[in-house]
Design an enzyme around this catalytic site. Structure first.
Site, PDB file in Angstrom:
ATOM      1  N   ARG A 170      -5.598  12.394  10.067  1.00 26.17           N
ATOM      2  CA  ARG A 170      -6.370  11.450  10.874  1.00 26.17           C
ATOM      3  C   ARG A 170      -5.966  11.528  12.339  1.00 26.17           C
ATOM      4  NH1 ARG A 170      -8.491   6.702   8.592  1.00 26.17           N
ATOM      5  NH2 ARG A 170      -7.625   5.379  10.212  1.00 26.17           N
ATOM      6  N   ARG A 174      -2.481  17.575  20.058  1.00 30.36           N
ATOM      7  CA  ARG A 174      -3.124  18.181  21.229  1.00 30.36           C
ATOM      8  C   ARG A 174      -2.136  18.874  22.136  1.00 30.36           C
ATOM      9  NH1 ARG A 174      -5.566  13.097  22.638  1.00 30.36           N
ATOM     10  NH2 ARG A 174      -7.410  12.982  21.312  1.00 30.36           N
ATOM     11  N   ARG A 247      -2.530  -0.946  -0.711  1.00 28.70           N
ATOM     12  CA  ARG A 247      -1.452  -1.385   0.160  1.00 28.70           C
ATOM     13  C   ARG A 247      -1.934  -2.654   0.857  1.00 28.70           C
ATOM     14  NH1 ARG A 247       3.689  -0.940  -0.386  1.00 28.70           N
ATOM     15  NH2 ARG A 247       4.698  -0.667   1.632  1.00 28.70           N
ATOM     16  N   ARG A 279       3.992  -2.121  13.311  1.00 22.95           N
ATOM     17  CA  ARG A 279       3.514  -2.122  14.697  1.00 22.95           C
ATOM     18  C   ARG A 279       3.389  -3.547  15.214  1.00 22.95           C
ATOM     19  NH1 ARG A 279      -2.174   0.952  13.017  1.00 22.95           N
ATOM     20  NH2 ARG A 279      -2.714  -0.482  11.360  1.00 22.95           N
ATOM     21  N   GLU A 299       2.964  -6.457  12.115  1.00 23.15           N
ATOM     22  CA  GLU A 299       2.290  -6.059  10.875  1.00 23.15           C
ATOM     23  C   GLU A 299       3.322  -5.571   9.855  1.00 23.15           C
ATOM     24  OE1 GLU A 299      -1.409  -4.144  12.193  1.00 23.15           O
ATOM     25  OE2 GLU A 299      -1.187  -2.857  10.445  1.00 23.15           O
ATOM     26  N   TYR A 347     -10.542   5.403   2.306  1.00 25.73           N
ATOM     27  CA  TYR A 347      -9.856   5.024   3.546  1.00 25.73           C
ATOM     28  C   TYR A 347     -10.849   5.178   4.699  1.00 25.73           C
ATOM     29  CZ  TYR A 347      -5.746   5.113   6.761  1.00 25.73           C
ATOM     30  OH  TYR A 347      -4.809   4.868   7.742  1.00 25.73           O
ATOM     31  N   ASP A 349     -13.035   4.211   8.062  1.00 23.56           N
ATOM     32  CA  ASP A 349     -13.056   3.466   9.318  1.00 23.56           C
ATOM     33  C   ASP A 349     -14.407   2.766   9.453  1.00 23.56           C
ATOM     34  OD1 ASP A 349     -10.523   3.838  10.313  1.00 23.56           O
ATOM     35  OD2 ASP A 349     -10.995   5.764  11.230  1.00 23.56           O
TER      36      ASP A 349
HETATM   37  P1  FAD Z   1     -14.070  -5.545   4.076  1.00 23.03           P
HETATM   38  O1  FAD Z   1     -13.976  -5.784   5.531  1.00 23.03           O
HETATM   39  O2  FAD Z   1     -12.823  -5.548   3.268  1.00 23.03           O
HETATM   40  O3  FAD Z   1     -15.091  -6.621   3.480  1.00 23.03           O
HETATM   41  C1  FAD Z   1     -15.170  -6.903   2.120  1.00 23.03           C
HETATM   42  C2  FAD Z   1     -15.428  -8.404   2.001  1.00 23.03           C
HETATM   43  O4  FAD Z   1     -15.679  -8.702   0.629  1.00 23.03           O
HETATM   44  C3  FAD Z   1     -14.222  -9.241   2.424  1.00 23.03           C
HETATM   45  O5  FAD Z   1     -14.619 -10.188   3.391  1.00 23.03           O
HETATM   46  C4  FAD Z   1     -13.769  -9.894   1.125  1.00 23.03           C
HETATM   47  O6  FAD Z   1     -13.271 -11.210   1.315  1.00 23.03           O
HETATM   48  C5  FAD Z   1     -15.061  -9.920   0.322  1.00 23.03           C
HETATM   49  N1  FAD Z   1     -14.832  -9.963  -1.121  1.00 23.03           N
HETATM   50  C6  FAD Z   1     -14.066  -9.113  -1.847  1.00 23.03           C
HETATM   51  N2  FAD Z   1     -14.084  -9.473  -3.153  1.00 23.03           N
HETATM   52  C7  FAD Z   1     -14.876 -10.565  -3.231  1.00 23.03           C
HETATM   53  C8  FAD Z   1     -15.270 -11.404  -4.300  1.00 23.03           C
HETATM   54  N3  FAD Z   1     -14.816 -11.204  -5.538  1.00 23.03           N
HETATM   55  N4  FAD Z   1     -16.107 -12.447  -4.051  1.00 23.03           N
HETATM   56  C9  FAD Z   1     -16.547 -12.684  -2.787  1.00 23.03           C
HETATM   57  N5  FAD Z   1     -16.203 -11.926  -1.736  1.00 23.03           N
HETATM   58  C10 FAD Z   1     -15.378 -10.872  -1.947  1.00 23.03           C
HETATM   59  N6  FAD Z   1     -11.452   0.913  11.310  1.00 23.03           N
HETATM   60  C11 FAD Z   1     -11.748   1.462  12.515  1.00 23.03           C
HETATM   61  O7  FAD Z   1     -12.831   2.053  12.665  1.00 23.03           O
HETATM   62  N7  FAD Z   1     -10.874   1.398  13.559  1.00 23.03           N
HETATM   63  C12 FAD Z   1      -9.680   0.764  13.457  1.00 23.03           C
HETATM   64  O8  FAD Z   1      -8.917   0.696  14.437  1.00 23.03           O
HETATM   65  C13 FAD Z   1      -9.336   0.160  12.216  1.00 23.03           C
HETATM   66  N8  FAD Z   1      -8.156  -0.475  12.072  1.00 23.03           N
HETATM   67  C14 FAD Z   1      -7.868  -1.058  10.872  1.00 23.03           C
HETATM   68  C15 FAD Z   1      -6.652  -1.737  10.760  1.00 23.03           C
HETATM   69  C16 FAD Z   1      -6.322  -2.359   9.570  1.00 23.03           C
HETATM   70  C17 FAD Z   1      -5.012  -3.085   9.458  1.00 23.03           C
HETATM   71  C18 FAD Z   1      -7.221  -2.300   8.454  1.00 23.03           C
HETATM   72  C19 FAD Z   1      -6.855  -2.968   7.160  1.00 23.03           C
HETATM   73  C20 FAD Z   1      -8.414  -1.635   8.573  1.00 23.03           C
HETATM   74  C21 FAD Z   1      -8.758  -0.998   9.771  1.00 23.03           C
HETATM   75  N9  FAD Z   1      -9.973  -0.332   9.935  1.00 23.03           N
HETATM   76  C22 FAD Z   1     -10.273   0.255  11.150  1.00 23.03           C
HETATM   77  C23 FAD Z   1     -10.931  -0.195   8.818  1.00 23.03           C
HETATM   78  C24 FAD Z   1     -11.992  -1.299   8.797  1.00 23.03           C
HETATM   79  O9  FAD Z   1     -11.375  -2.566   8.683  1.00 23.03           O
HETATM   80  C25 FAD Z   1     -12.902  -1.059   7.590  1.00 23.03           C
HETATM   81  O10 FAD Z   1     -13.483   0.214   7.630  1.00 23.03           O
HETATM   82  C26 FAD Z   1     -14.052  -2.072   7.459  1.00 23.03           C
HETATM   83  O11 FAD Z   1     -13.703  -3.353   7.878  1.00 23.03           O
HETATM   84  C27 FAD Z   1     -14.460  -2.109   5.995  1.00 23.03           C
HETATM   85  O12 FAD Z   1     -15.581  -2.946   5.807  1.00 23.03           O
HETATM   86  P2  FAD Z   1     -15.992  -3.335   4.324  1.00 23.03           P
HETATM   87  O13 FAD Z   1     -17.229  -4.156   4.432  1.00 23.03           O
HETATM   88  O14 FAD Z   1     -16.020  -2.137   3.475  1.00 23.03           O
HETATM   89  O15 FAD Z   1     -14.767  -4.161   3.738  1.00 23.03           O
HETATM   90  N1  UDP Z   2       1.386   7.707  11.426  1.00 20.69           N
HETATM   91  C1  UDP Z   2       2.713   7.975  11.681  1.00 20.69           C
HETATM   92  N2  UDP Z   2       3.273   7.516  12.836  1.00 20.69           N
HETATM   93  C2  UDP Z   2       2.571   6.793  13.733  1.00 20.69           C
HETATM   94  C3  UDP Z   2       1.216   6.531  13.482  1.00 20.69           C
HETATM   95  C4  UDP Z   2       0.655   6.996  12.309  1.00 20.69           C
HETATM   96  O1  UDP Z   2       3.389   8.597  10.871  1.00 20.69           O
HETATM   97  O2  UDP Z   2       3.154   6.387  14.776  1.00 20.69           O
HETATM   98  C5  UDP Z   2       0.823   8.202  10.158  1.00 20.69           C
HETATM   99  C6  UDP Z   2       1.014   7.176   9.035  1.00 20.69           C
HETATM  100  O3  UDP Z   2       1.180   7.879   7.818  1.00 20.69           O
HETATM  101  C7  UDP Z   2      -0.310   6.454   9.050  1.00 20.69           C
HETATM  102  C8  UDP Z   2      -1.273   7.598   9.331  1.00 20.69           C
HETATM  103  O4  UDP Z   2      -0.573   8.421  10.268  1.00 20.69           O
HETATM  104  O5  UDP Z   2      -0.560   5.800   7.833  1.00 20.69           O
HETATM  105  C9  UDP Z   2      -2.622   7.194   9.891  1.00 20.69           C
HETATM  106  O6  UDP Z   2      -2.435   6.466  11.076  1.00 20.69           O
HETATM  107  P1  UDP Z   2      -3.527   5.474  11.634  1.00 20.69           P
HETATM  108  O7  UDP Z   2      -3.069   4.997  12.965  1.00 20.69           O
HETATM  109  O8  UDP Z   2      -4.842   6.127  11.550  1.00 20.69           O
HETATM  110  O9  UDP Z   2      -3.410   4.275  10.569  1.00 20.69           O
HETATM  111  P2  UDP Z   2      -4.247   2.921  10.404  1.00 20.69           P
HETATM  112  O10 UDP Z   2      -4.569   2.428  11.779  1.00 20.69           O
HETATM  113  O11 UDP Z   2      -5.430   3.253   9.559  1.00 20.69           O
HETATM  114  O12 UDP Z   2      -3.270   2.028   9.681  1.00 20.69           O
END
Ligand code: FAD
Ligand code: UDP
Length: 366
Positions: A170, A174, A247, A279, A299, A347, A349
């Site tokens: 991911r 560079r 996780r 982080r 986090e 996984y 985005d």
């Molecule tokens: P979710 O957002 O999980 O929505 C699912 C919904 O269903 C939730 O609100 C949940 O409460 C509901 N639900 C589940 N089960 C039930 C049930 N039984 N009854 C009623 N409701 C229910 N993506 C990026 O592009 N850039 C980023 O920088 C980025 N950072 C991230 C950082 C973190 C810490 C995490 C966890 C994710 C990150 N993502 C990022 C990914 C992004 O959050 C997801 O791709 C996106 O939000 C997924 O949308 P979704 O609708 O699939 O799921």
């Molecule tokens: N990662 C790492 N060191 C860092 C940042 C990321 O080893 O400083 C690795 C780690 O395994 C992480 C993966 O790269 O789970 C993907 O990173 P990303 O920032 O995309 O994670 P997310 O924002 O989805 O948690």
């Protein structure tokens, strides 16, 4: 009677409900949480948009998806450039000439490539089979030891030798002095936060919060012709092929009155293994905020169990095999569509979830 019961008011459910409603279909959206938006939810605290479920930076290479989200919000010019703190040493991410220069004193791309090559050869990896081998073969052992191993093993709770290599792919590597975390053409943060986007998508659609699908399954299913399910697929099928691993995370958020700039960057990764969090996010920097106070979130990763949110699918062999069995059942459903990160165990985005939702809309409505 509804045409669609949409389980989950996250990005997938909201895009689908919006598009179906535009086409004259009647949707009921439910979510077990007390707010819409799923994991992209932001809450305004003290004038700062707090990313309640971790840092969310929108990025995509697709003009179609970029134009689509821009219909719901205006985006700022934020470019993600996290820094890594390894025991007090600061390095630029993703791995680029600034990182290589700080670590080894190398100046030119050729010198950096040579250094990595030496370390790759010493480790004797020709065909990387797991995250550790993939990382060493991409950036060498020094970077692996300081910036990858500790972070990865905290984040995933598993040895880097047991994790799939796609996770590290991911991140860009560079040989230019460029700290942009993404290679995509479009990137930014929605001005006013992500919740605004979801509110607009769900405008004029019936939404019921604090409703868990599994608590009232029969009653809810009887109200709609079709179900769009975005929750956990193993739970949907009553764990009949076993429980999928996820996780989870715990977020510790602090409002700080004593400083208006805690760490000088939106995202700082702590890459050693001893610091218990992965982080710290300083939310105001996503929007170049000038507030008097600041808000930070640490986090803490942990294994998912009942009572916690399942944030990340763990796509190792064991779990992928279990998921495959659930997917076979899902593929044979005629009145249920599975979408999003949890129901497809991917996984993803944000841009990928939007892309998947728009593909589903196309299949459903032509
Ligand atoms: P979710 O957002 O999980 O929505 C699912 C919904 O269903 C939730 O609100 C949940 O409460 C509901 N639900 C589940 N089960 C039930 C049930 N039984 N009854 C009623 N409701 C229910 N993506 C990026 O592009 N850039 C980023 O920088 C980025 N950072 C991230 C950082 C973190 C810490 C995490 C966890 C994710 C990150 N993502 C990022 C990914 C992004 O959050 C997801 O791709 C996106 O939000 C997924 O949308 P979704 O609708 O699939 O799921
Ligand atoms: N990662 C790492 N060191 C860092 C940042 C990321 O080893 O400083 C690795 C780690 O395994 C992480 C993966 O790269 O789970 C993907 O990173 P990303 O920032 O995309 O994670 P997310 O924002 O989805 O948690």
């Amino acid at each position: 009677m509804y045409d669609y019961l949409v389980v989950g008011a996250g990005l997938f459910g909201s895009v689908f409900a919006h598009e179906a409603t535009q086409r004259g279909r009647k949707c009921l959206v439910i979510d077990k949480r007390d707010h819409i938006g799923g994991n992209v939810y932001t809450e305004n605290i003290e004038g700062i948009n707090v990313h309640k479920y971790g840092a969310h930076i929108f990025h995509t290479n697709s003009k179609k998806i970029w134009d689509y989200v821009n219909r719901f919000a205006e985006f700022n010019r934020y470019t993600n450039s996290p820094i890594a703190n390894y025991k007090g040493e600061i390095y630029n991410l993703p791995f680029n000439m600034n990182t290589f220069n700080k670590l080894w004193g190398v100046i030119t791309p050729e010198e950096a490539q040579q250094k990595i090559e030496e370390q790759r050869n010493a480790a004797n990896i020709s065909d990387p089979k797991n995250l550790e081998e993939q990382a060493i073969s991409l950036v060498g052992t020094d970077i692996y030891e300081k910036l990858i191993k500790g972070y990865t093993e905290k984040q995933w709770g598993r040895s880097a030798k047991e994790l799939p290599s796609f996770i590290i792919n991911r991140l860009p590597v560079r040989f230019t002095y460029d700290n942009n975390y993404f290679n995509d053409r479009y990137q930014g943060i929605p001005i006013g936060g992500y919740t605004v986007i979801i509110e607009k998508m769900l405008e004029n659609i019936e939404v019921q919060l604090n409703v868990d699908f599994f608590a009232e399954r029969e009653k809810l299913e009887a109200q709609a012709k079709k179900v769009i399910f975005t929750g956990m697929i193993d739970q949907y099928y009553d764990y009949q092929f076993g429980v999928l691993d996820y996780r989870s995370l715990q977020f510790e958020t602090k409002v700080m009155d004593e400083t208006d700039n805690f760490q000088g960057n939106a995202v700082v990764n702590y890459t050693d293994k001893e610091t218990p969090f992965t982080r710290i996010i300083e939310h105001k920097h996503f929007e170049f905020g000038a507030q008097d106070k600041t808000i930070v979130t640490e986090e803490y990763p942990r294994e998912w169990e009942q009572g916690f949110e399942p944030y990340y699918p763990i796509n190792d062999d064991k779990n992928n095999k279990i998921y495959k069995k659930y997917k076979e059942l899902a593929d044979n459903e005629s009145n249920v569509i599975f979408g999003g990160r949890l129901a497809t165990y991917k996984y993803y985005d944000m841009h990928q979830v939007i892309g998947e939702a728009l593909t589903t809309v196309k299949k459903e409505f032509g």
